[in-house]
Design a protein around this motif. Sequence first.
Motif, PDB file in Angstrom:
ATOM      1  N   SER A 169       0.838  -1.199   0.000  1.00 13.94           N
ATOM      2  CA  SER A 169       0.000   0.000   0.000  1.00 13.94           C
ATOM      3  C   SER A 169       0.871   1.247   0.000  1.00 13.94           C
ATOM      4  O   SER A 169       1.937   1.278   0.628  1.00 13.94           O
ATOM      5  CB  SER A 169      -0.923   0.014   1.215  1.00 13.94           C
ATOM      6  N   THR A 227       0.543  -4.661   3.680  1.00 13.69           N
ATOM      7  CA  THR A 227      -0.630  -3.986   4.241  1.00 13.69           C
ATOM      8  C   THR A 227      -1.702  -3.911   3.178  1.00 13.69           C
ATOM      9  O   THR A 227      -1.467  -3.376   2.092  1.00 13.69           O
ATOM     10  CB  THR A 227      -0.268  -2.558   4.707  1.00 13.69           C
ATOM     11  N   ASP A 228      -2.900  -4.432   3.474  1.00 11.05           N
ATOM     12  CA  ASP A 228      -3.985  -4.353   2.499  1.00 11.05           C
ATOM     13  C   ASP A 228      -4.810  -3.091   2.730  1.00 11.05           C
ATOM     14  O   ASP A 228      -4.563  -2.330   3.680  1.00 11.05           O
ATOM     15  CB  ASP A 228      -4.855  -5.610   2.532  1.00 11.05           C
ATOM     16  N   ALA A 229      -5.795  -2.856   1.870  1.00 13.63           N
ATOM     17  CA  ALA A 229      -6.588  -1.642   1.950  1.00 13.63           C
ATOM     18  C   ALA A 229      -7.362  -1.554   3.260  1.00 13.63           C
ATOM     19  O   ALA A 229      -7.513  -0.464   3.834  1.00 13.63           O
ATOM     20  CB  ALA A 229      -7.539  -1.568   0.758  1.00 13.63           C
ATOM     21  N   ALA A 232      -4.777  -0.254   5.672  1.00 12.25           N
ATOM     22  CA  ALA A 232      -4.182   1.041   5.361  1.00 12.25           C
ATOM     23  C   ALA A 232      -5.163   2.193   5.500  1.00 12.25           C
ATOM     24  O   ALA A 232      -4.801   3.274   5.994  1.00 12.25           O
ATOM     25  CB  ALA A 232      -3.615   1.017   3.943  1.00 12.25           C
ATOM     26  N   GLY A 265      -4.575   7.118  -1.802  1.00 13.16           N
ATOM     27  CA  GLY A 265      -3.771   5.920  -1.654  1.00 13.16           C
ATOM     28  C   GLY A 265      -4.269   4.783  -2.516  1.00 13.16           C
ATOM     29  O   GLY A 265      -5.365   4.835  -3.089  1.00 13.16           O
ATOM     30  N   THR A 267      -3.721   0.225  -3.008  1.00 11.08           N
ATOM     31  CA  THR A 267      -3.156  -1.062  -2.614  1.00 11.08           C
ATOM     32  C   THR A 267      -3.073  -1.941  -3.847  1.00 11.08           C
ATOM     33  O   THR A 267      -4.025  -2.007  -4.625  1.00 11.08           O
ATOM     34  CB  THR A 267      -4.024  -1.748  -1.546  1.00 11.08           C
ATOM     35  N   LEU A 279       1.226   1.502  -9.103  1.00 14.11           N
ATOM     36  CA  LEU A 279       0.753   1.774  -7.748  1.00 14.11           C
ATOM     37  C   LEU A 279       0.862   3.261  -7.440  1.00 14.11           C
ATOM     38  O   LEU A 279      -0.072   3.866  -6.899  1.00 14.11           O
ATOM     39  CB  LEU A 279       1.566   0.963  -6.739  1.00 14.11           C
ATOM     40  N   ALA A 283      -2.268   5.949  -6.692  1.00 10.68           N
ATOM     41  CA  ALA A 283      -2.359   6.795  -5.502  1.00 10.68           C
ATOM     42  C   ALA A 283      -2.466   8.265  -5.893  1.00 10.68           C
ATOM     43  O   ALA A 283      -3.216   9.038  -5.278  1.00 10.68           O
ATOM     44  CB  ALA A 283      -1.144   6.569  -4.614  1.00 10.68           C
ATOM     45  N   TRP A 300      -9.236   6.070  -1.660  1.00 13.41           N
ATOM     46  CA  TRP A 300      -8.400   4.868  -1.793  1.00 13.41           C
ATOM     47  C   TRP A 300      -8.863   4.011  -2.966  1.00 13.41           C
ATOM     48  O   TRP A 300     -10.042   4.009  -3.321  1.00 13.41           O
ATOM     49  CB  TRP A 300      -8.463   4.022  -0.517  1.00 13.41           C
ATOM     50  N   THR A 302      -8.121  -0.024  -4.699  1.00 13.90           N
ATOM     51  CA  THR A 302      -7.453  -1.321  -4.713  1.00 13.90           C
ATOM     52  C   THR A 302      -7.269  -1.747  -6.163  1.00 13.90           C
ATOM     53  O   THR A 302      -8.231  -1.789  -6.920  1.00 13.90           O
ATOM     54  CB  THR A 302      -8.279  -2.381  -3.968  1.00 13.90           C
TER      55      THR A 302
END
Length: 310
Positions: A169, A227-229, A232, A265, A267, A279, A283, A300, A302
């Motif tokens: 993340s 770290t997953d969503a 995070a 952000g 993930t 990534l 973000a 956010w 994913t």
Amino acid sequence: MTPPELQKVLIADDDAINRDVLCELLQPEYTVLLAKNGTQALERATRHVPDLILLDVMMPDVSGFDVLRRLRAAPQTEHISVIFISGLNRPEDEAAGLKMGASDYIAKPFNATVVLARVALHLQLVRQRRLLEHLAHVDGLTELANRRRFDDVYDLEWQRARRSGLPLSLALLDIDSFKQFNDLYGHPAGDRALRAVARVAGAHMRRPADLAARYGGEELVLLMPATDAAQALPMMEALREAVAGLRIAHAGSAAAPVITVSIGGATLDPSLSESSAELFEAADVQLYRAKQGGRNRVMWRTVPDHRGVD
């Protein structure tokens, strides 16, 4: 306050008397490790990574010269300073050791005062080198990692995540209406506000692998490996609330009467992407959405799920 950790010195000598004398000489000031042959020296250097090695040249299994060659060939030990202490006292022996990469060469029988002085000198050089290495990776204003450090860590964590299959993340944080803050309160006040936000951001990166860095201007980047969503997003919401909780007045902001931040952000499962840029770009898009949505919020995404989360 925790006392500073003593620097580590490894003494490698097949003569027990020499080991004992050197150990007694150095132990009050340094953490001393002992090895009675070259094989032990290599094993303990790899396991403990001392700051300095006092290395005998003539040892029965692996010579000091061969130990130094192997140390220099391994990334984990290539930087360790080595002082040869040897009964080989010809100028050509000393020259050979220095050419191989030894920091110094002391002939036996050694003088205790000389050994202490040279050990102190080389360990001071080690401290200075590490300080310079640290400063090269730190942003002078915020004292967070700088962009160069972030780029290095991001590449390493990306490769690690690709191997492990664990999520990675990343968040971009931008202080809302920061130009207006500088115009209204002045750049010194802006610097103080940026430092305060940076301290909060650094405090929220609690795990050793997490990293907060200054990416440029008033923008920070937050890297959260493994770290997953679901993990995070609450961290970033807590960070956003903590910044607002500083209550730094900002009359020029349309988002709130105090300093606030927008955070975008994403993930990503690196095994599903060929490029770490994906990534970062995801973000960045979410940061733009947070600003366009009124600021003082977290957005956010994913990847590869293209739905935004706010």
